[in-house]
Write an enzyme that holds these catalytic residues in place. Structure first.
Site, PDB file in Angstrom:
ATOM      1  N   ASP A 260     -41.928  97.452 -18.123  1.00 37.96           N
ATOM      2  CA  ASP A 260     -42.266  98.332 -17.020  1.00 37.96           C
ATOM      3  C   ASP A 260     -43.398  99.246 -17.498  1.00 37.96           C
ATOM      4  O   ASP A 260     -43.742  99.292 -18.679  1.00 37.96           O
ATOM      5  CB  ASP A 260     -41.035  99.127 -16.553  1.00 37.96           C
ATOM      6  CG  ASP A 260     -41.172  99.552 -15.098  1.00 37.96           C
ATOM      7  OD1 ASP A 260     -40.154  99.738 -14.428  1.00 37.96           O
ATOM      8  OD2 ASP A 260     -42.326  99.671 -14.629  1.00 37.96           O
TER       9      ASP A 260
HETATM   10  C1  GLC Z   1     -43.409 101.091 -11.752  1.00 37.12           C
HETATM   11  C2  GLC Z   1     -42.067 100.521 -11.378  1.00 37.12           C
HETATM   12  C3  GLC Z   1     -42.032  99.022 -11.346  1.00 37.12           C
HETATM   13  C4  GLC Z   1     -43.385  98.473 -10.955  1.00 37.12           C
HETATM   14  C5  GLC Z   1     -44.342  98.830 -12.072  1.00 37.12           C
HETATM   15  C6  GLC Z   1     -45.767  98.333 -11.783  1.00 37.12           C
HETATM   16  O1  GLC Z   1     -43.234 102.191 -12.592  1.00 37.12           O
HETATM   17  O2  GLC Z   1     -40.950 100.958 -12.148  1.00 37.12           O
HETATM   18  O3  GLC Z   1     -41.009  98.647 -10.419  1.00 37.12           O
HETATM   19  O4  GLC Z   1     -43.324  97.071 -10.794  1.00 37.12           O
HETATM   20  O5  GLC Z   1     -44.386 100.227 -12.330  1.00 37.12           O
HETATM   21  O6  GLC Z   1     -46.293  98.984 -10.690  1.00 37.12           O
END
Ligand code: GLC
Length: 724
Positions: A260
Site C-alpha cells: 500500500d
Molecule cells: C491508498 C489506499 C489503497 C489504494 C492506494 C493507491 O492509500 O490505502 O486502497 O489502492 O493508496 O491509491
C-alpha cells in the site's frame, strides 16, 4: 533459459531494484496518500528507477510514458500502469458496499468487466480492487469500499470481481489485473479508527477475514495489496508468515504483492525497522514485491544488501515475479495493446450506462415503506429537497476513478423524467457542511425548502453523509447527518407532509428518530453515473427495489461492533432475564438486520427440505420454494444459514452459507436447489484444524438474518465410525 531468466541475467542491480518500485505520476490530479519526500518524475522512468506507475490517467499520457520506458531505457522493460478503479472508470457504478447490497454476483462481475474495458482502453493494466475487507464497525470510513460483514459474501464478491476485471485471459487487451486488498483484517482496526492496530484472534482471522482473500487467490488474482495495519504486533507489509508461508506456500499463490501507499517505509513508524534498509529487508524477505511510493526500496535495498540483511537471490526472486506478472499481462509481446484498439475495447456507451442504471436499481435498499412508495405517476407537486438534489457528483461517492467521468444523470433530472406529469420543486435546503452548521446555508435555504414542502403533495428528502466523509482516513465517532441537515429534516417534517427519505450514505447512519418519523426510507448509497435515473425508476415504481443490507444497521454507535453471526455466549439474551448478555439501555438487535430489504411485492419462502442425515464427505442439497405472492413482479434474496449446535469450539449462532437472488413474476413459484459442500460444515477445532464434526446442524432459510423470521430444519452429519 526463459526470457525472464535471460533478462535477469543481464540486469544491473539498479535495474532490478527499479522493477520493484511503483511511483505515483498522476499526483497533479490524483493524490491517494501522504506527500512524498521527493516528488517522483518522468526522469525516474527514463533512469529505470521504477517498473510501474500509479495514478496516471489518459490514453496519450500513458502511451507516451510507456514509449519512453521502452525506447529510452537500456532494457526497454514495459511499465505496469495501475489505478484505483474501484467502482467504474468513465462510467461510475454504485460504491462497493452499495453494489454488494444487490446480492447479485452477475452484476458484481459485469460492472468489473465494464470498468476493465474502459480502464484498459486508456492503457491501464491493473486496478487496486477488489477491496475485500470485512467490516463490522461503521465508524470506519472504508466500510464503503468493501463487501460488508459477512465472510461468504466476501468470498462471492472476490470471485466475481477478479473474474470480471481479469476475464479468462489476462493478456487480453480489455483485461486488467485485479489486486485483492487490503490483506488482511484491516476493517478490524481499533475503534474503527483508520490505520489503527488490529488485535483479533487467529480463529476470527480464519473464520471471518481470510476467506475472501483465499477466494480471490483461487480465482487467480494477479496481485494482492497487504494492509497498512499490524495484526497482534505483526505489520502485514513485513510479515513472512502471512505473505509467504500462508498465501504463497499454503494457498499456492504465484502473483505479486504491491504494497500500500508508503506502507513499507511506514514499518519504521510501526517500530519494527530502524531505517529504510531494515524496512526494505523486512518487506522483501516477507515476500513483498513492489514498493508503492515509499523510500524504503529506492533508498534501502542497496544498504540492506551491503549490510547483509538480504541477498541478491531475494531481489532476483521478487524481480522474477514482477517480470512474470508483466508477461502474464502480455506486456512483453504487446506493450501498447491496451489503449490501441480502434474505437476502444469497451462496449457502446449506451450499454455501459444501461448496466450502471440497472446495477444502481438493484443496489438500493428499501428499509421502510408504510405504503408511501411507489409514488403515483400523476398527482400534486413533488418537493425534492436536499443536497443530493443539486450536487450531482455526490452520486460518485468516494474512490471514483479520476478518468474523465461520463456525465451523471442527477437526481433532479431523474425524478423529473420519472414524473413528467407532476410538478417537481427542487430545493437544496442546506449545504453539505462537513462539520457544524455551514455559513453558506443560511436560514433562507431552509425556509425555502419548508415553503416547497408546504406546496407539495409529497416530499423526497435527499440527505445523508457527504461523500467526502467516506472512504479512507474518514473514520467518525458519530455516524450522523452533518451540517444543518437534521434541522432541515425536522423543519420539513414539521409541515406534516408525507416524507420519503432518500438516504445517501457509505455506511449505516444512526438516525433512528428520522427513520421513525418518515413514511419511507430508501437507502441510495452513492449510485454512480445513472443515480438519478435509477432512483426515479424505483420511486416511480417502474422497477421494484430488491437490495438487501450487507451490514447490520445499528440503532446507535454504542452497539458497535455489531454483526449477525456472533458466538452464542453462555448467557444468551432471553426476554425478561436479568443475567443475560445485553445492554440495560438498548435492545441487542440492530435497527435493521443483515439482509434486510423490502420490495413493492411480497414473497413466501418455504421451510428448507433436505435429507435428514448425510455422511462425511457428502454434499447436501437443500430445496427451498419461493413464490411472489404480491401484486407485481419483483426480486428477492433467499439466504441459507447454518447453525452447528454442538462442536468442539463455540460456533456462531448462524453462518451464511448460500444466497440466491431470484426475479419472479406475479404468482410465480420456483424451487431453489442450494448445494452445501462438505467444507461448508467444517469448523476449526481447538487445534485450529478445520474438520467436519458429526452432529446436528440447523439449516435456516429466510429473507434476512432476523432469526425470528427464519424457517429451519435439523440435519445430522453421521459419525464416520457409526457409518462404517
Ligand atoms: C491508498 C489506499 C489503497 C489504494 C492506494 C493507491 O492509500 O490505502 O486502497 O489502492 O493508496 O491509491
Amino acid at each position: 533459459m526463459s526470457r525472464i531468466d535471460d533478462l535477469i541475467s543481464t540486469m544491473t542491480l539498479d535495474e532490478k531494484i527499479g522493477q520493484l518500485i511503483m511511483i505515483s505520476l498522476g499526483a497533479d490530479t490524483i493524490v491517494t496518500g501522504p506527500k512524498a519526500a521527493a516528488d517522483p518524475s518522468v526522469a525516474d522512468v527514463r533512469a529505470g528507477r521504477c517498473g510501474s506507475v500509479l495514478n496516471l490517467v489518459g490514453r496519450d499520457r500513458i502511451h507516451a510514458l510507456q514509449k519512453l520506458a521502452i525506447e529510452e531505457t537500456r532494457l526497454g522493460i514495459p511499465l505496469i500502469f495501475g489505478l484505483d478503479v474501484i467502482h467504474g472508470y468513465h462510467t461510475a457504478f454504485p460504491v462497493p458496499l452499495g453494489e454488494t447490497a444487490a446480492f447479485r454476483p452477475d452484476v458484481w462481475r459485469e460492472s468489473a468487466r465494464i470498468a476493465a474495458e474502459e480502464a484498459a482502453d486508456d492503457g491501464l493494466h491493473l486496478t487496486f480492487a477488489p477491496m475485500l475487507d470485512l467490516a463490522r464497525d461503521p465508524r470506519w470510513g472504508r466500510i464503503i469500499e468493501g463487501p460488508g460483514e459477512d465472510p461468504h459474501v466476501g468470498r462471492m464478491l472476490a470471485r466475481a470481481k477478479v473474474e470480471g476485471f481479469q476475464s479468462a485471459d489476462l493478456a487480453r487487451r480489455d483485461a486488467i489485473a485485479a489486486t485483492a486488498k487490503h490483506f488482511v483484517a484491516y476493517g478490524a482496526c481499533t475503534a474503527g479508527r483508520d490505520y489503527a492496530a488490529v488485535d483479533i484472534s487467529e480463529r476470527m482471522l480464519h473464520e471471518a477475514y481470510l476467506p475472501a482473500f483465499e477466494a480471490a487467490v483461487r480465482a487467480g488474482t494477479l496481485a494482492i495489496m497487504p494492509a497498512f495495519i499490524d495484526i497482534a504486533g505483526r505489520p502485514l507489509s513485513g510479515d513472512k508468515g502471512f505473505l509467504t508461508d500462508l498465501v504463497r506456500t499454503k494457498w499456492g499463490w504465484e502473483g505479486i504483492y504491491v504494497s500500500d501507499y508508503d506502507a513499507i517505509g511506514e514499518l519504521i513508524a510501526h517500530g519494527v525497522a530502524a531505517d529504510f534498509a531494515e524496512a526494505a529487508a523486512l518487506a522483501l524477505k516477507a515476500g513483498m514485491d513492489i514498493d508503492m511510493q515509499s523510500r524504503a526500496y529506492p533508498e534501502g535495498l542497496k544498504p540492506a544488501l551491503e549490510r547483509g540483511l538480504i541477498a541478491m537471490d531475494d531481489i532476483d526472486a521478487a524481480v522474477r515475479r514482477v517480470l512474470a506478472a508483466k508477461e502474464r499481462l502480455g506486456l512483453f509481446d504487446d506493450p501498447y495493446g491496451r489503449g490501441s484498439v480502434a474505437g476502444g475495447a469497451a462496449r457502446p456507451l449506451a450499454a455501459r450506462r444501461a448496466a450502471a442504471r440497472d446495477a444502481a436499481v438493484v443496489s438500493m435498499v428499501l428499509a421502510k415503506n408504510d405504503g408511501l412508495l411507489p409514488l403515483a405517476k400523476s398527482g400534486g407537486p413533488i418537493a425534492l429537497i436536499g443536497h443530493a438534489s443539486v450536487k450531482d457528483d455526490e452520486a460518485l461517492g468516494s474512490w471514483f476513478a479520476l478518468g474523465d467521468m461520463n456525465p451523471i444523470t442527477g437526481l433532479a433530472d431523474g425524478i423529473r423524467a420519472a414524473f413528467p406529469d407532476r410538478d417537481v420543486i427542487v430545493e437544496r435546503g442546506c449545504d453539505l457542511a462537513l462539520d457544524g452548521p455551514s455559513p453558506e446555508s443560511d436560514d433562507a435555504d431552509i425556509a425555502r425548502a419548508v415553503e416547497a414542502a408546504k406546496k407539495a403533495e409529497v416530499v423526497l428528502l435527499a440527505i445523508g453523509e457527504p461523500a467526502l466523509l467516506t472512504g479512507e482516513a474518514a473514520s467518525r465517532t458519530r455516524i450522523r447527518l452533518t451540517g444543518r441537515q437534521e434541522e432541515l429534516a425536522r423543519a420539513v417534517l414539521a409541515t406534516g407532509k408525507p416524507v420519503v427519505l432518500l438516504l445517501g450514505c457509505g455506511r449505516p447512519l444512526t438516525e433512528t428518530w428520522l427513520y421513525d418519523a418518515v413514511g419511507a426510507v430508501l437507502i441510495t448509497w452513492y449510485l454512480g453515473s445513472e443515480a438519478g435515473a435509477a432512483i426515479g425508476d424505483v420511486v416511480s415504481g417502474a422497477r421494484s427495489p430488491s437490495g438487501r443490507l450487507p451490514v447490520s444497521w445499528p440503532r446507535h454507535v454504542g452497539q458497535i461492533p455489531i454483526f449477525y453471526n456472533e458466538r452464542p455466549s453462555g448467557r444468551p439474551w432471553a426476554p425478561g432475564e436479568h443475567f443475560t448478555t445485553r445492554w440495560v439501555d438498548s435492545p441487542n438487535t440492530p435497527l435493521w438486520p443483515f439482509g434486510h430489504g423490502l420490495s413493492y411485492t411480497s414473497f413466501e419462502i418455504s421451510a428448507p427440505r433436505a435429507p435428514a442425515t448425510f455422511r462425511p464427505g457428502e454434499s447436501l442439497t437443500v430445496e427451498v420454494d419461493v413464490a411472489d405472492v404480491g401484486d407485481r413482479d419483483g426480486a428477492t434474496t433467499v439466504f441459507l444459514f447454518l447453525r452447528d449446535r454442538v462442536a468442539s469450539t463455540t460456533r456462531p449462532i448462524m453462518e451464511l452459507k448460500r444466497f440466491e437472488t431470484v426475479d419472479l413474476a406475479v404468482g410465480e413459484r420456483r424451487t431453489l436447489r442450494l448445494t452445501l459442500e462438505p467444507e461448508d460444515f467444517f469448523c476449526l477445532g481447538p487445534d485450529m484444524v478445520a474438520r467436519a464434526e458429526p452432529g446436528v446442524f440447523d439449516l435456516l432459510v429466510g429473507e434476512s438474518a432476523d432469526r425470528e423470521k427464519l424457517k429451519g430444519i435439523a440435519v445430522t452429519l453421521l459419525d464416520e465410525a457409526a457409518v462404517a
